[in-house]
Scaffold this motif. Structure first.
Motif, PDB file in Angstrom:
ATOM      1  N   VAL A  53     -57.771  -4.376   7.501  1.00 26.31           N
ATOM      2  CA  VAL A  53     -56.566  -4.859   7.840  1.00 26.31           C
ATOM      3  C   VAL A  53     -56.733  -5.009   9.433  1.00 26.31           C
ATOM      4  O   VAL A  53     -56.925  -4.279  10.257  1.00 26.31           O
ATOM      5  CB  VAL A  53     -55.557  -3.756   7.538  1.00 26.31           C
ATOM      6  CG1 VAL A  53     -54.043  -4.242   8.260  1.00 26.31           C
ATOM      7  CG2 VAL A  53     -55.388  -3.617   6.037  1.00 26.31           C
ATOM      8  N   ILE A  54     -56.338  -6.322   9.723  1.00 23.30           N
ATOM      9  CA  ILE A  54     -56.284  -6.789  11.171  1.00 23.30           C
ATOM     10  C   ILE A  54     -55.192  -7.080  11.687  1.00 23.30           C
ATOM     11  O   ILE A  54     -55.250  -7.513  12.946  1.00 23.30           O
ATOM     12  CB  ILE A  54     -57.454  -7.857  11.514  1.00 23.30           C
ATOM     13  CG1 ILE A  54     -57.078  -9.000  10.614  1.00 23.30           C
ATOM     14  CG2 ILE A  54     -59.006  -7.326  11.173  1.00 23.30           C
ATOM     15  CD1 ILE A  54     -58.026 -10.215  10.823  1.00 23.30           C
ATOM     16  N   GLY A  55     -54.105  -7.283  11.059  1.00 27.11           N
ATOM     17  CA  GLY A  55     -52.762  -7.674  11.509  1.00 27.11           C
ATOM     18  C   GLY A  55     -51.666  -7.140  10.441  1.00 27.11           C
ATOM     19  O   GLY A  55     -52.002  -6.987   9.472  1.00 27.11           O
ATOM     20  N   HIS A  56     -50.518  -7.089  11.176  1.00 25.07           N
ATOM     21  CA  HIS A  56     -49.356  -6.550  10.567  1.00 25.07           C
ATOM     22  C   HIS A  56     -48.027  -7.325  11.134  1.00 25.07           C
ATOM     23  O   HIS A  56     -48.003  -7.389  12.145  1.00 25.07           O
ATOM     24  CB  HIS A  56     -48.965  -5.131  11.046  1.00 25.07           C
ATOM     25  CG  HIS A  56     -48.089  -4.551  10.099  1.00 25.07           C
ATOM     26  ND1 HIS A  56     -47.078  -3.794  10.693  1.00 25.07           N
ATOM     27  CD2 HIS A  56     -47.718  -4.188   8.615  1.00 25.07           C
ATOM     28  CE1 HIS A  56     -46.122  -3.548  10.046  1.00 25.07           C
ATOM     29  NE2 HIS A  56     -46.666  -3.679   8.779  1.00 25.07           N
ATOM     30  N   CYS A  57     -47.230  -7.378  10.342  1.00 24.99           N
ATOM     31  CA  CYS A  57     -45.779  -8.181  10.541  1.00 24.99           C
ATOM     32  C   CYS A  57     -44.740  -7.339   9.606  1.00 24.99           C
ATOM     33  O   CYS A  57     -45.007  -7.390   8.460  1.00 24.99           O
ATOM     34  CB  CYS A  57     -45.894  -9.508  10.246  1.00 24.99           C
ATOM     35  SG  CYS A  57     -44.509 -10.475  10.735  1.00 24.99           S
ATOM     36  N   LEU A  58     -43.685  -7.000  10.150  1.00 22.90           N
ATOM     37  CA  LEU A  58     -42.415  -6.128   9.602  1.00 22.90           C
ATOM     38  C   LEU A  58     -41.291  -6.754   9.739  1.00 22.90           C
ATOM     39  O   LEU A  58     -41.066  -7.540  10.861  1.00 22.90           O
ATOM     40  CB  LEU A  58     -42.584  -4.876   9.956  1.00 22.90           C
ATOM     41  CG  LEU A  58     -41.802  -4.019   9.124  1.00 22.90           C
ATOM     42  CD1 LEU A  58     -42.489  -2.511   9.047  1.00 22.90           C
ATOM     43  CD2 LEU A  58     -40.408  -3.645   9.884  1.00 22.90           C
ATOM     44  N   PHE A  59     -40.781  -6.974   8.655  1.00 21.15           N
ATOM     45  CA  PHE A  59     -39.172  -7.671   8.527  1.00 21.15           C
ATOM     46  C   PHE A  59     -38.241  -6.511   8.121  1.00 21.15           C
ATOM     47  O   PHE A  59     -38.531  -5.703   7.244  1.00 21.15           O
ATOM     48  CB  PHE A  59     -38.941  -8.588   7.926  1.00 21.15           C
ATOM     49  CG  PHE A  59     -39.975  -9.944   8.303  1.00 21.15           C
ATOM     50  CD1 PHE A  59     -39.234 -10.792   9.144  1.00 21.15           C
ATOM     51  CD2 PHE A  59     -41.114 -10.053   7.806  1.00 21.15           C
ATOM     52  CE1 PHE A  59     -40.001 -12.066   9.548  1.00 21.15           C
ATOM     53  CE2 PHE A  59     -42.035 -11.219   8.301  1.00 21.15           C
ATOM     54  CZ  PHE A  59     -41.449 -12.122   9.225  1.00 21.15           C
ATOM     55  N   TRP A  71     -29.529 -10.821   6.586  1.00 25.90           N
ATOM     56  CA  TRP A  71     -30.316 -11.316   7.504  1.00 25.90           C
ATOM     57  C   TRP A  71     -31.294 -10.305   7.938  1.00 25.90           C
ATOM     58  O   TRP A  71     -31.228  -9.245   7.714  1.00 25.90           O
ATOM     59  CB  TRP A  71     -29.580 -11.466   8.892  1.00 25.90           C
ATOM     60  CG  TRP A  71     -28.752 -12.643   8.676  1.00 25.90           C
ATOM     61  CD1 TRP A  71     -28.200 -13.419   7.494  1.00 25.90           C
ATOM     62  CD2 TRP A  71     -27.796 -13.323   9.771  1.00 25.90           C
ATOM     63  NE1 TRP A  71     -27.275 -14.451   7.848  1.00 25.90           N
ATOM     64  CE2 TRP A  71     -26.961 -14.256   9.348  1.00 25.90           C
ATOM     65  CE3 TRP A  71     -27.760 -12.903  11.182  1.00 25.90           C
ATOM     66  CZ2 TRP A  71     -26.166 -15.180  10.067  1.00 25.90           C
ATOM     67  CZ3 TRP A  71     -26.941 -13.900  11.917  1.00 25.90           C
ATOM     68  CH2 TRP A  71     -26.022 -14.826  11.103  1.00 25.90           C
ATOM     69  N   GLN A  72     -32.457 -10.744   8.319  1.00 27.74           N
ATOM     70  CA  GLN A  72     -33.931  -9.961   8.620  1.00 27.74           C
ATOM     71  C   GLN A  72     -34.009  -9.835  10.433  1.00 27.74           C
ATOM     72  O   GLN A  72     -33.888 -10.998  10.843  1.00 27.74           O
ATOM     73  CB  GLN A  72     -34.982 -10.328   7.633  1.00 27.74           C
ATOM     74  CG  GLN A  72     -34.394 -10.154   6.326  1.00 27.74           C
ATOM     75  CD  GLN A  72     -34.279  -8.591   5.823  1.00 27.74           C
ATOM     76  OE1 GLN A  72     -34.969  -7.848   6.146  1.00 27.74           O
ATOM     77  NE2 GLN A  72     -33.145  -8.730   5.368  1.00 27.74           N
ATOM     78  N   GLY A  73     -34.542  -9.013  10.738  1.00 27.50           N
ATOM     79  CA  GLY A  73     -35.184  -9.054  11.971  1.00 27.50           C
ATOM     80  C   GLY A  73     -36.915  -8.953  12.024  1.00 27.50           C
ATOM     81  O   GLY A  73     -37.222  -7.903  11.142  1.00 27.50           O
ATOM     82  N   LEU A  74     -37.496  -9.817  12.652  1.00 27.33           N
ATOM     83  CA  LEU A  74     -38.758  -9.679  12.597  1.00 27.33           C
ATOM     84  C   LEU A  74     -39.264  -8.533  13.844  1.00 27.33           C
ATOM     85  O   LEU A  74     -38.957  -8.759  14.979  1.00 27.33           O
ATOM     86  CB  LEU A  74     -39.469 -11.009  12.958  1.00 27.33           C
ATOM     87  CG  LEU A  74     -40.618 -11.471  13.001  1.00 27.33           C
ATOM     88  CD1 LEU A  74     -40.931 -12.761  13.074  1.00 27.33           C
ATOM     89  CD2 LEU A  74     -41.729 -10.514  13.907  1.00 27.33           C
ATOM     90  N   ALA A  75     -40.030  -7.448  13.583  1.00 26.59           N
ATOM     91  CA  ALA A  75     -40.653  -6.591  14.590  1.00 26.59           C
ATOM     92  C   ALA A  75     -41.013  -5.534  13.705  1.00 26.59           C
ATOM     93  O   ALA A  75     -40.361  -4.916  12.938  1.00 26.59           O
ATOM     94  CB  ALA A  75     -39.520  -6.173  15.340  1.00 26.59           C
ATOM     95  N   ALA A 107     -31.478 -15.753   7.266  1.00 26.83           N
ATOM     96  CA  ALA A 107     -31.550 -16.109   8.394  1.00 26.83           C
ATOM     97  C   ALA A 107     -32.516 -14.594   8.881  1.00 26.83           C
ATOM     98  O   ALA A 107     -32.624 -13.566   8.355  1.00 26.83           O
ATOM     99  CB  ALA A 107     -30.465 -16.128   9.278  1.00 26.83           C
ATOM    100  N   VAL A 108     -33.329 -15.211  10.111  1.00 28.36           N
ATOM    101  CA  VAL A 108     -34.223 -13.940  10.661  1.00 28.36           C
ATOM    102  C   VAL A 108     -34.157 -14.042  12.116  1.00 28.36           C
ATOM    103  O   VAL A 108     -33.807 -15.209  12.689  1.00 28.36           O
ATOM    104  CB  VAL A 108     -35.717 -14.363  10.514  1.00 28.36           C
ATOM    105  CG1 VAL A 108     -36.545 -13.386  11.194  1.00 28.36           C
ATOM    106  CG2 VAL A 108     -35.928 -14.268   8.959  1.00 28.36           C
ATOM    107  N   VAL A 109     -33.957 -12.872  12.687  1.00 27.37           N
ATOM    108  CA  VAL A 109     -33.849 -12.801  14.289  1.00 27.37           C
ATOM    109  C   VAL A 109     -35.123 -12.127  14.741  1.00 27.37           C
ATOM    110  O   VAL A 109     -35.834 -11.304  13.958  1.00 27.37           O
ATOM    111  CB  VAL A 109     -32.690 -11.908  14.881  1.00 27.37           C
ATOM    112  CG1 VAL A 109     -31.268 -12.811  14.441  1.00 27.37           C
ATOM    113  CG2 VAL A 109     -32.733 -10.633  14.135  1.00 27.37           C
TER     114      VAL A 109
END
Length: 167
Positions: A53-59, A71-75, A107-109
């Motif tokens: 695992v070399i990267g991670h992204c959470l919503f 709606w979702q937030g990216l972080a 939508a995503v913020v």
């Protein structure tokens, strides 16, 4: 490289990655807290061909003036230091946005670098009279809708899950 949804076996690896990537423990605590409180909508990992695992992204969910509009937030978004500048974060964000759209999230913020996030179609949220509750440069808080009708005529305060207030 493979982008996939996190599996239970990834949780400790993601925790280590987030700890290594950010200067403080706040983001790692945030990720764990969102997971523990079931406020995690989509968590993606990027893996090498060997499975590392070399990267991670959470919503996670956000609200507009207290209303849940799906709606979702990216972080947060992070990539292991030695794998930065190879398009991994770009792939994670792209896959996340496509997956959320497929599942009907409108939508995503994101709160981040406008020069980076504009390439994904994010626009300043203040263009739609939307803002976040933190004192940040207006251009740093952005929104992307799957289709304009999802944000047309809407305005107000966008709030992330309560776990973000602990940062």
């Amino acid at each position: 490289m493979l982008i996939r949804t996190e599996a239970p076996a990834d949780i400790l690896t993601i925790d280590r990655l987030v700890h290594e990537t950010f200067e403080t423990e706040a983001e790692a605590k945030l990720v764990m807290s969102l997971r523990e409180n079931s406020h995690l909508t989509l968590s993606l990992v990027a893996c090498t061909d060997e499975g590392e695992v070399i990267g991670h992204c959470l919503f996670s969910p956000v609200t507009l003036d207290g209303d849940d509009l799906n709606w979702q937030g990216l972080a947060p978004l992070c990539v292991k230091k030695e794998f930065e500048k190879q398009g991994i974060a770009h792939s994670l964000v792209t896959e996340g946005l496509e997956t959320l759209a497929e599942f009907g999230y409108p939508a995503v913020v994101v709160l981040g670098d406008p020069a980076y996030y504009h390439r994904f179609g994010f626009e300043p949220a203040n263009k739609y009279d939307m803002k976040c509750k933190w004192e940040v440069p207006e251009e740093a808080f952005m929104i992307k809708a799957c289709s304009p009708e999802f944000i047309d005529g809407k305005s107000g305060l966008i709030e992330y899950c309560p776990e973000f207030d602990l940062l």
